[in-house]
Design a protein around this motif. Structure first.
Motif, PDB file in Angstrom:
ATOM      1  N   GLY A 251     -13.519  -1.558 -25.000  1.00 35.63           N
ATOM      2  CA  GLY A 251     -12.757  -2.407 -25.900  1.00 35.63           C
ATOM      3  C   GLY A 251     -11.562  -1.700 -26.512  1.00 35.63           C
ATOM      4  O   GLY A 251     -11.218  -0.571 -26.151  1.00 35.63           O
ATOM      5  N   TRP A 252     -10.901  -2.381 -27.448  1.00 30.31           N
ATOM      6  CA  TRP A 252      -9.666  -1.909 -28.061  1.00 30.31           C
ATOM      7  C   TRP A 252      -9.907  -1.508 -29.508  1.00 30.31           C
ATOM      8  O   TRP A 252     -10.606  -2.191 -30.250  1.00 30.31           O
ATOM      9  CB  TRP A 252      -8.602  -3.006 -27.997  1.00 30.31           C
ATOM     10  N   THR A 253      -9.280  -0.396 -29.909  1.00 31.15           N
ATOM     11  CA  THR A 253      -9.402   0.128 -31.265  1.00 31.15           C
ATOM     12  C   THR A 253      -8.041   0.118 -31.942  1.00 31.15           C
ATOM     13  O   THR A 253      -7.044   0.572 -31.345  1.00 31.15           O
ATOM     14  CB  THR A 253      -9.940   1.573 -31.246  1.00 31.15           C
ATOM     15  N   CYS A 254      -7.983  -0.368 -33.183  1.00 31.46           N
ATOM     16  CA  CYS A 254      -6.716  -0.401 -33.924  1.00 31.46           C
ATOM     17  C   CYS A 254      -6.391   0.994 -34.444  1.00 31.46           C
ATOM     18  O   CYS A 254      -7.182   1.598 -35.174  1.00 31.46           O
ATOM     19  CB  CYS A 254      -6.807  -1.393 -35.080  1.00 31.46           C
ATOM     20  N   LEU A 255      -5.208   1.516 -34.078  1.00 29.94           N
ATOM     21  CA  LEU A 255      -4.810   2.858 -34.497  1.00 29.94           C
ATOM     22  C   LEU A 255      -3.957   2.841 -35.757  1.00 29.94           C
ATOM     23  O   LEU A 255      -3.976   3.797 -36.539  1.00 29.94           O
ATOM     24  CB  LEU A 255      -4.016   3.552 -33.381  1.00 29.94           C
ATOM     25  N   THR A 256      -3.151   1.816 -35.949  1.00 24.47           N
ATOM     26  CA  THR A 256      -2.297   1.709 -37.130  1.00 24.47           C
ATOM     27  C   THR A 256      -2.418   0.298 -37.700  1.00 24.47           C
ATOM     28  O   THR A 256      -2.573  -0.668 -36.955  1.00 24.47           O
ATOM     29  CB  THR A 256      -0.816   1.999 -36.802  1.00 24.47           C
ATOM     30  N   ASP A 257      -2.292   0.193 -39.018  1.00 26.49           N
ATOM     31  CA  ASP A 257      -2.345  -1.127 -39.651  1.00 26.49           C
ATOM     32  C   ASP A 257      -1.156  -1.354 -40.576  1.00 26.49           C
ATOM     33  O   ASP A 257      -1.200  -2.191 -41.469  1.00 26.49           O
ATOM     34  CB  ASP A 257      -3.649  -1.302 -40.424  1.00 26.49           C
ATOM     35  N   THR A 258      -0.075  -0.585 -40.351  1.00 24.54           N
ATOM     36  CA  THR A 258       1.100  -0.661 -41.222  1.00 24.54           C
ATOM     37  C   THR A 258       2.154  -1.643 -40.720  1.00 24.54           C
ATOM     38  O   THR A 258       3.141  -1.905 -41.410  1.00 24.54           O
ATOM     39  CB  THR A 258       1.737   0.739 -41.372  1.00 24.54           C
ATOM     40  N   GLY A 259       1.994  -2.156 -39.516  1.00 20.59           N
ATOM     41  CA  GLY A 259       2.911  -3.159 -38.996  1.00 20.59           C
ATOM     42  C   GLY A 259       4.315  -2.659 -38.744  1.00 20.59           C
ATOM     43  O   GLY A 259       5.267  -3.439 -38.809  1.00 20.59           O
ATOM     44  N   ASP A 260       4.468  -1.375 -38.418  1.00 24.02           N
ATOM     45  CA  ASP A 260       5.812  -0.811 -38.268  1.00 24.02           C
ATOM     46  C   ASP A 260       5.986   0.029 -37.012  1.00 24.02           C
ATOM     47  O   ASP A 260       6.830   0.917 -36.960  1.00 24.02           O
ATOM     48  CB  ASP A 260       6.157   0.045 -39.493  1.00 24.02           C
ATOM     49  N   VAL A 261       5.192  -0.224 -35.986  1.00 25.58           N
ATOM     50  CA  VAL A 261       5.310   0.538 -34.742  1.00 25.58           C
ATOM     51  C   VAL A 261       6.368  -0.085 -33.848  1.00 25.58           C
ATOM     52  O   VAL A 261       6.387  -1.297 -33.637  1.00 25.58           O
ATOM     53  CB  VAL A 261       3.956   0.605 -34.005  1.00 25.58           C
ATOM     54  N   ALA A 262       7.264   0.756 -33.346  1.00 27.27           N
ATOM     55  CA  ALA A 262       8.330   0.295 -32.455  1.00 27.27           C
ATOM     56  C   ALA A 262       8.026   0.601 -30.997  1.00 27.27           C
ATOM     57  O   ALA A 262       8.343  -0.197 -30.110  1.00 27.27           O
ATOM     58  CB  ALA A 262       9.658   0.947 -32.850  1.00 27.27           C
ATOM     59  N   ALA A 263       7.423   1.757 -30.726  1.00 25.11           N
ATOM     60  CA  ALA A 263       7.156   2.154 -29.340  1.00 25.11           C
ATOM     61  C   ALA A 263       6.105   3.253 -29.342  1.00 25.11           C
ATOM     62  O   ALA A 263       5.823   3.873 -30.379  1.00 25.11           O
ATOM     63  CB  ALA A 263       8.432   2.636 -28.660  1.00 25.11           C
ATOM     64  N   ALA A 264       5.546   3.493 -28.161  1.00 27.36           N
ATOM     65  CA  ALA A 264       4.563   4.565 -27.997  1.00 27.36           C
ATOM     66  C   ALA A 264       4.793   5.235 -26.653  1.00 27.36           C
ATOM     67  O   ALA A 264       5.385   4.655 -25.732  1.00 27.36           O
ATOM     68  CB  ALA A 264       3.143   4.008 -28.087  1.00 27.36           C
ATOM     69  N   ALA A 265       4.333   6.469 -26.542  1.00 27.63           N
ATOM     70  CA  ALA A 265       4.464   7.233 -25.301  1.00 27.63           C
ATOM     71  C   ALA A 265       3.454   8.365 -25.379  1.00 27.63           C
ATOM     72  O   ALA A 265       2.744   8.529 -26.375  1.00 27.63           O
ATOM     73  CB  ALA A 265       5.880   7.768 -25.125  1.00 27.63           C
ATOM     74  N   GLY A 266       3.392   9.157 -24.322  1.00 28.13           N
ATOM     75  CA  GLY A 266       2.498  10.306 -24.379  1.00 28.13           C
ATOM     76  C   GLY A 266       2.094  10.803 -23.014  1.00 28.13           C
ATOM     77  O   GLY A 266       2.512  10.277 -21.972  1.00 28.13           O
ATOM     78  N   THR A 267       1.267  11.835 -23.034  1.00 29.32           N
ATOM     79  CA  THR A 267       0.730  12.442 -21.829  1.00 29.32           C
ATOM     80  C   THR A 267      -0.775  12.564 -22.023  1.00 29.32           C
ATOM     81  O   THR A 267      -1.320  12.143 -23.047  1.00 29.32           O
ATOM     82  CB  THR A 267       1.355  13.829 -21.591  1.00 29.32           C
ATOM     83  N   THR A 268      -1.463  13.145 -21.062  1.00 24.88           N
ATOM     84  CA  THR A 268      -2.908  13.315 -21.180  1.00 24.88           C
ATOM     85  C   THR A 268      -3.250  14.114 -22.439  1.00 24.88           C
ATOM     86  O   THR A 268      -2.792  15.244 -22.600  1.00 24.88           O
ATOM     87  CB  THR A 268      -3.459  14.029 -19.939  1.00 24.88           C
TER      88      THR A 268
END
Length: 453
Positions: A251-268
């Motif tokens: 399932g899915w887990t909420c990481l932020t609850d501030t309503g201000d995310v524009a983008a995400a990225a990353g590596t392993t």
């Protein structure tokens, strides 16, 4: 000697008269020149109000001929050229006057207006950031927030991870690939031993999504409220939940609850989150599983990852990269960058502020209509809006959303169903998000885009 003294007065009289005449001439000429400049400035401003831009150009040029250092005349002339659509010329004119250690507020404010009309948001953001650094005034912080909110409002409907992919269709998240760590967002029993070639299926994300990304075997989705959710691997604490978990997640887990995310990225094992105020946050092994700010960058305006490489662009034009081997170390690759795009094998291409195209890895045979710049970069014969590298060639868009392919010494427009809203590289090709909402994919080696499967 006596004779010389007797004649000294008559000899000095013509000299004094000449000096007096010269002084009167200079005073009169100065007053006339000032009056002439004021008259031409007044005429130019009136022509600007009447939107008679050609007449305004003539008036402001006349003022500059009389007073070459008149700031008001140069600002008026730039506004007049911008009124005719010559945004690049107008902007460069004022940029040349704004080269001091501290930016001139009046000139910078005019440049912001010109670049806003031209849709050159990267230049707008850079100017506002410079004004913040020099004045620390609240009005510029507020303006930056407004501009960034509009700038970050771009679709991102496709994400590719280590062995999974996500597709966003009409607000629904679909996934395909391996579900070994729950990265497809559904229980293992619902998707056993899937491969990336299998059809897309519902990823079980509740609600409406606005964007999707992948970082290794961690899948990420942005909800319409601006909160970030994750599914899959959290072995290094990359979800920012203050703990690491090596077990399979469902399932899915909420990481932020501030309503201000524009983008995400990353590596392993490493997650990067860009917020709408331009701040960059990260989580992973060195943050103790916490989502923490990256203090090195005051304002980030672009964040992208492909495979095990991440790239970001700061508001001051610095282009940086990091990789999975050392994700907390950033290497500055280029300066004075307005926009960048990724390419195969972890490389990048970028648009510099002089309008030229640069790259750290790829070379393009210069099309005959392009210009070779002193910087060593190539300048296309149109204003580039976005770019990305494919094995088929360099893909570019202009302000109107027209797509171009530069390859083999030629640059030609490519037909699309509607103008391109944005393009970015994911997996083995480049994603094209059209203004109609349709998403297409230009796979490496292909000669044209196709609907995203």
């Amino acid at each position: 000697m006596e004779r010389f003294r007797r004649n000294k007065g008559p000899l000095l009289l013509p000299v004094l008269c000449l000096a007096a005449a010269l002084l009167i001439y200079l005073v009169v000429n100065s007053l006339w020149g000032a009056a002439s400049v004021a008259r031409q400035l007044s005429l130019g401003q009136q022509y600007l109000t009447d939107m008679n831009y050609n007449a305004a150009i003539l008036a402001f040029n006349n003022a500059i001929r009389t007073d070459p250092v008149s700031k008001e005349a140069h600002i008026g002339l730039a506004k007049a050229y911008a009124g005719t659509g010559e945004y690049q010329f107008a902007g460069q004119m004022l940029e040349d006057l704004n080269q001091g250690p501290v930016p001139d507020e009046e000139i910078s404010d005019t440049l912001i207006d010109i670049y806003t009309d031209a849709g050159e948001w990267e230049r707008v953001i850079r100017l506002i950031r410079e004004l913040i650094d020099s004045t620390d005034r609240d009005e510029y912080y507020d303006l930056l927030q407004q501009v960034l909110a509009a700038y970050f409002d771009q679709p991102h409907s496709y994400g590719v991870g280590t062995d999974q992919r996500l597709v966003l269709k009409n607000g629904q998240v679909l996934s395909a690939g391996s579900n070994s760590l729950g990265q497809l967002g559904v229980a293992l029993a619902a998707a056993p031993e899937q491969t990336e070639a299998q059809p897309l299926a519902d990823a079980g994300f509740n609600g409406t999504a606005a964007g999707v990304w992948c970082a290794g075997r961690t899948s990420l989705a942005l909800d319409e409220a601006g909160n970030l959710w994750a599914a899959g691997e959290n072995r290094w604490g990359q979800m920012g939940l203050a703990y690491a978990d090596g077990t399979t997640r469902t399932g899915w887990t909420c990481l932020t609850d501030t309503g201000d995310v524009a983008a995400a990225a990353g590596t392993t094992g490493h997650l990067l989150v860009l917020r709408t105020d331009g701040s960059l946050w990260q989580s992973g092994s060195e943050t103790g599983g916490q989502l923490e700010p990256v203090s090195r960058f005051a304002t980030v305006i672009q964040l992208e990852s492909s495979g095990e490489t991440v790239w970001l662009l700061s508001a001051d034009g610095g282009l940086y990269t990091s990789n999975a081997g050392d994700p907390y170390t950033w290497t500055r690759v280029a300066e004075d960058v307005l926009r960048f795009g990724l390419g195969p094998d972890g490389g990048a291409v970028w648009l510099a502020s002089d309008g030229g195209i640069g790259s750290n890895r790829y070379s393009v045979e210069q099309p005959e209509d392009w210009t070779a710049l002193e910087s060593g970069r190539m300048q296309p014969d149109f204003a580039v809006r976005q770019l990305a590298q494919s094995e088929s060639g360099l893909l570019l868009t202009d302000a109107a959303g027209t797509l171009y392919l530069a390859a083999g010494g030629q640059c030609a427009p490519v037909s699309t169903a509607s103008p391109v809203e944005t393009l970015y590289r994911q997996g083995e090709g480049v994603v094209l998000e059209l203004r109609t909402g349709e998403v297409q994919y230009w796979a490496d080696g292909d000669t044209a885009p196709a609907p995203l499967a």
